[in-house]
Design a protein around this motif. Sequence first.
Motif, mmCIF file in Angstrom:
data_model
loop_
_atom_site.group_PDB
_atom_site.id
_atom_site.type_symbol
_atom_site.label_atom_id
_atom_site.label_comp_id
_atom_site.label_asym_id
_atom_site.label_seq_id
_atom_site.Cartn_x
_atom_site.Cartn_y
_atom_site.Cartn_z
ATOM 1 N N LYS A 1 25.394 -43.263 -3.400
ATOM 2 C CA LYS A 1 24.563 -44.261 -2.535
ATOM 3 C C LYS A 1 24.949 -45.359 -1.947
ATOM 4 O O LYS A 1 26.113 -46.092 -2.769
ATOM 5 C CB LYS A 1 23.235 -44.580 -3.718
ATOM 6 N N ARG B 1 16.547 -43.913 -10.334
ATOM 7 C CA ARG B 1 15.601 -43.751 -9.046
ATOM 8 C C ARG B 1 15.891 -42.710 -8.094
ATOM 9 O O ARG B 1 15.201 -42.154 -7.346
ATOM 10 C CB ARG B 1 15.573 -45.284 -8.539
ATOM 11 N N VAL C 1 14.467 -39.422 -9.527
ATOM 12 C CA VAL C 1 13.159 -39.272 -9.381
ATOM 13 C C VAL C 1 12.464 -39.442 -8.008
ATOM 14 O O VAL C 1 11.518 -39.575 -7.725
ATOM 15 C CB VAL C 1 12.004 -40.014 -10.283
ATOM 16 N N GLY C 2 13.583 -39.733 -7.095
ATOM 17 C CA GLY C 2 13.166 -39.433 -5.545
ATOM 18 C C GLY C 2 12.571 -41.087 -5.041
ATOM 19 O O GLY C 2 11.980 -41.138 -4.071
ATOM 20 N N LEU C 3 12.607 -41.993 -6.042
ATOM 21 C CA LEU C 3 12.058 -43.390 -5.194
ATOM 22 C C LEU C 3 13.255 -43.750 -4.326
ATOM 23 O O LEU C 3 12.988 -44.724 -3.392
ATOM 24 C CB LEU C 3 11.907 -44.358 -6.667
ATOM 25 N N ILE C 4 14.666 -43.477 -4.470
ATOM 26 C CA ILE C 4 15.616 -44.193 -3.748
ATOM 27 C C ILE C 4 16.390 -42.798 -3.069
ATOM 28 O O ILE C 4 16.257 -41.889 -3.747
ATOM 29 C CB ILE C 4 16.617 -44.939 -4.624
ATOM 30 N N SER C 5 16.470 -43.118 -1.725
ATOM 31 C CA SER C 5 16.981 -41.810 -1.207
ATOM 32 C C SER C 5 18.695 -41.692 -1.348
ATOM 33 O O SER C 5 19.338 -42.474 -1.687
ATOM 34 C CB SER C 5 16.927 -42.079 0.499
ATOM 35 N N PHE D 1 10.637 -31.935 -2.947
ATOM 36 C CA PHE D 1 10.377 -33.123 -3.699
ATOM 37 C C PHE D 1 9.286 -32.447 -4.728
ATOM 38 O O PHE D 1 9.636 -32.630 -5.916
ATOM 39 C CB PHE D 1 10.086 -34.190 -3.161
ATOM 40 N N GLU D 2 8.259 -31.915 -4.175
ATOM 41 C CA GLU D 2 6.979 -31.546 -5.017
ATOM 42 C C GLU D 2 7.385 -30.651 -6.336
ATOM 43 O O GLU D 2 6.962 -30.895 -7.414
ATOM 44 C CB GLU D 2 5.965 -31.321 -4.223
ATOM 45 N N ILE E 1 9.831 -32.555 -8.723
ATOM 46 C CA ILE E 1 9.336 -33.705 -9.483
ATOM 47 C C ILE E 1 8.496 -33.207 -10.746
ATOM 48 O O ILE E 1 8.077 -33.784 -11.444
ATOM 49 C CB ILE E 1 8.765 -34.768 -8.621
ATOM 50 N N ALA F 1 8.779 -39.687 -16.380
ATOM 51 C CA ALA F 1 9.653 -40.792 -16.361
ATOM 52 C C ALA F 1 8.928 -41.877 -16.627
ATOM 53 O O ALA F 1 7.892 -42.185 -16.262
ATOM 54 C CB ALA F 1 10.500 -40.805 -15.115
ATOM 55 N N ILE F 2 9.689 -42.708 -17.172
ATOM 56 C CA ILE F 2 9.363 -44.563 -17.249
ATOM 57 C C ILE F 2 10.383 -45.056 -16.501
ATOM 58 O O ILE F 2 11.621 -45.070 -16.881
ATOM 59 C CB ILE F 2 9.196 -44.760 -18.425
ATOM 60 N N VAL F 3 10.296 -45.634 -15.357
ATOM 61 C CA VAL F 3 11.301 -46.421 -14.683
ATOM 62 C C VAL F 3 11.274 -47.885 -15.080
ATOM 63 O O VAL F 3 10.168 -48.254 -14.559
ATOM 64 C CB VAL F 3 11.316 -46.150 -13.167
ATOM 65 N N GLU F 4 12.314 -48.315 -15.477
ATOM 66 C CA GLU F 4 12.075 -49.854 -16.184
ATOM 67 C C GLU F 4 10.812 -49.870 -17.166
ATOM 68 O O GLU F 4 10.758 -49.110 -17.909
ATOM 69 C CB GLU F 4 12.230 -50.809 -14.992
ATOM 70 N N ASN F 5 10.119 -51.062 -16.744
ATOM 71 C CA ASN F 5 8.960 -51.168 -17.634
ATOM 72 C C ASN F 5 7.741 -50.337 -17.320
ATOM 73 O O ASN F 5 7.586 -49.917 -15.904
ATOM 74 C CB ASN F 5 8.306 -52.473 -17.555
ATOM 75 N N ILE G 1 6.274 -41.004 -8.534
ATOM 76 C CA ILE G 1 6.995 -39.741 -9.063
ATOM 77 C C ILE G 1 6.331 -38.632 -9.715
ATOM 78 O O ILE G 1 6.265 -37.938 -10.720
ATOM 79 C CB ILE G 1 7.934 -40.525 -10.261
ATOM 80 N N PRO H 1 4.041 -34.844 -8.145
ATOM 81 C CA PRO H 1 4.131 -33.829 -7.217
ATOM 82 C C PRO H 1 3.072 -34.148 -6.228
ATOM 83 O O PRO H 1 2.218 -33.132 -5.906
ATOM 84 C CB PRO H 1 3.828 -32.648 -7.932
ATOM 85 N N ARG I 1 4.587 -38.749 -0.335
ATOM 86 C CA ARG I 1 4.052 -39.905 0.120
ATOM 87 C C ARG I 1 3.173 -39.975 1.041
ATOM 88 O O ARG I 1 2.135 -40.867 1.056
ATOM 89 C CB ARG I 1 5.403 -40.884 0.446
ATOM 90 N N ASP J 1 13.270 -46.990 0.467
ATOM 91 C CA ASP J 1 13.517 -47.059 -0.787
ATOM 92 C C ASP J 1 12.649 -47.735 -1.622
ATOM 93 O O ASP J 1 12.275 -49.024 -1.195
ATOM 94 C CB ASP J 1 14.922 -47.548 -1.153
#
Lengths: 310, 312
Positions: free
Chosen positions: A14, A50, A53-57, A74-75, A78, A83-87, B138, B140, B143, B309
């Motif tokens: 990245k 991230r 889980v596809g939040l960041i390219s 993606f679909e 995923i 997942a729990i990303v951070e809090n 996150i 299926p 966006r 992102d």
Amino acid sequence: MSNEPIISLRNVTKRIGRKTVIDNLTFDVPQGEIFGFLGPNGAGKTTTIRMIVGLISITDGQILIKGNNIKTDFEEAIRHVGAIVENPEMYKYLSGYRNLVHYARMVPGVTKARIDEVVALVKLEDRIHDKVRKYSLGMRQRLGVAQALLHRPSLLILDEPTNGLDPEGIRELRDYLRYLTRVEGITVIVSSHLLSEMELMCDRVAILQRGKLVDVQPIDYFTHGSDTSQTYQIEVQMPEQAMAVIGQMKGIEELKRSEDGFIEVTAERELVPDILEELIKNHIRVYGVQRVRTSLEDKFLEITGGGQVV
Amino acid sequence: MYNLVLNENMKIYRRVRTWILIGLMAGFVILGNFVMWHEAKDASADDWQTQVTQEKENWNKQLQKTNLDEGLEKFYKERIAVIDYQLEHDIHPTQGTMWNGILESASLAMLITLLTIIIAGDIIASEFATGTIKLLLIRPASRLKILLSKYIAMLMFSFVLLLTLFIISFLLNGILFGFNHMGLPLIRLIDGQVVEQNMFLYLWKTYLLNGISTVMYITIAFMISSAFRSSAMAIAFSIGTLFAGNILLEVLRGYNWSKYLLFANTDLTQYLDNRPFQDGMTLSFSIGVLVVYFVVLNLISWLMFTRRDVAA
């Protein structure tokens, strides 16, 4: 269990502007493993998660989840991830139950019964219809786990899951992750900057440092599990006599006086109570026993930059 | 997709804030109609024939004046023609019936735009502000689908406000003035001909033409919400454009290019009454301009939402 990895990263890179945040990560995680991401803050743990889980390219390379590319499928990819990303940030103005309904609607095949099942699993039955606003941090964390498990994922990703949890909560989470991997065959990826947490939780650990993968090893490699010998420091009233007593025992690999007057014994863990018993039998007063930091821990500190670990 | 819209609706209608906004809408309609009813009550001492005859005489007197404005003259003549028709066919004018208040209330549709902007500016940005976007994206569902579901939920919300406006103004005026004139036709002069129109149809046509400008402002709020991920900015900027837009138009009226501005085209009722913002503008011109803006704004929303992102 099949040998096919649940998730596989291939040369994942990245770049943001000119800066390379994640540099060429490659590793696989097989089914049923608890895999840890260890590294100081800012090493790129969250960024990697991230990307998974596809939040960041992803700038370069690819991430495959059960063979599905997270970028192009993606679909499909995923679908297998919880997942729990951070809090675990939930809709505070909705009840815990409504939050779960919200996520359940987004994946086909999650029934009402499944929601109830997950709620029971994280022991939130009594408070599930309260607004999330009124939840304690521990309860939110549990609700976070519940939403991640709703759709029976094959891969569970938890980013710094013990942040803000009390020791009891951490223990619960640990037992829970064990149950999920052993009984349900789920694969878990957790990230943390705490080695002490990782050694209690993980099967294998990847050490991340400034976006680079330093090493991937079974956790024993870093901590020395119970079956290998370690060095212990013992503080006693009469060191000379104590040395003589311990010296007569079997299984002692090494025995010496340290510079600051303590006795240093290298032996298997199981022998420690025996040593203490022997000392007490001989009326030698013991003030303390401490495990000496292994050279591997020193190595770990060295590669991850010290301070923030342990 | 259906489930995603359900989710968005749940997030809208299970918040106290939303019901305050709907309550505000209802409150304004009720207040406005009570004031109008109060004024109408004092005026309507005589029967309607006497009243319109008086009005006609008044207009006739005005027409005697020499230095009469052309637009005013036209307006007076139209009124007289309508009154003659009403007297001749014994059709009650809207004044003094439930329809007067209902038609006047249609101008409160501007409030729908205002209140919907508040929700539209928040619907994407708040997910980023609270961090819930990380759990939302996150799943299926692409966006694009999530963006679309939010857009649809917005349109539905503005429709809920429109129904609030319609139902309350209908019932309240019915109760205050009586429901006995429900089938009353609307008498209008179109191309020099007096015609009878269905009142409900006319009302909903007005609503829907207003709805077009609502949709455009929702789209603006949506685009800013998606691009800047800040609710405050999206709401402030959209409401700002809503008010500043019309002022800006007055200033720029002299320039020919101002007809390409969004605000010059949002109010399509200008063609109903045949008084376009600039000469040479036609309904199809305005629709064309609106479509271009609509597509461009949505394209920006989409690019900003799907390509960037999520690092919040």
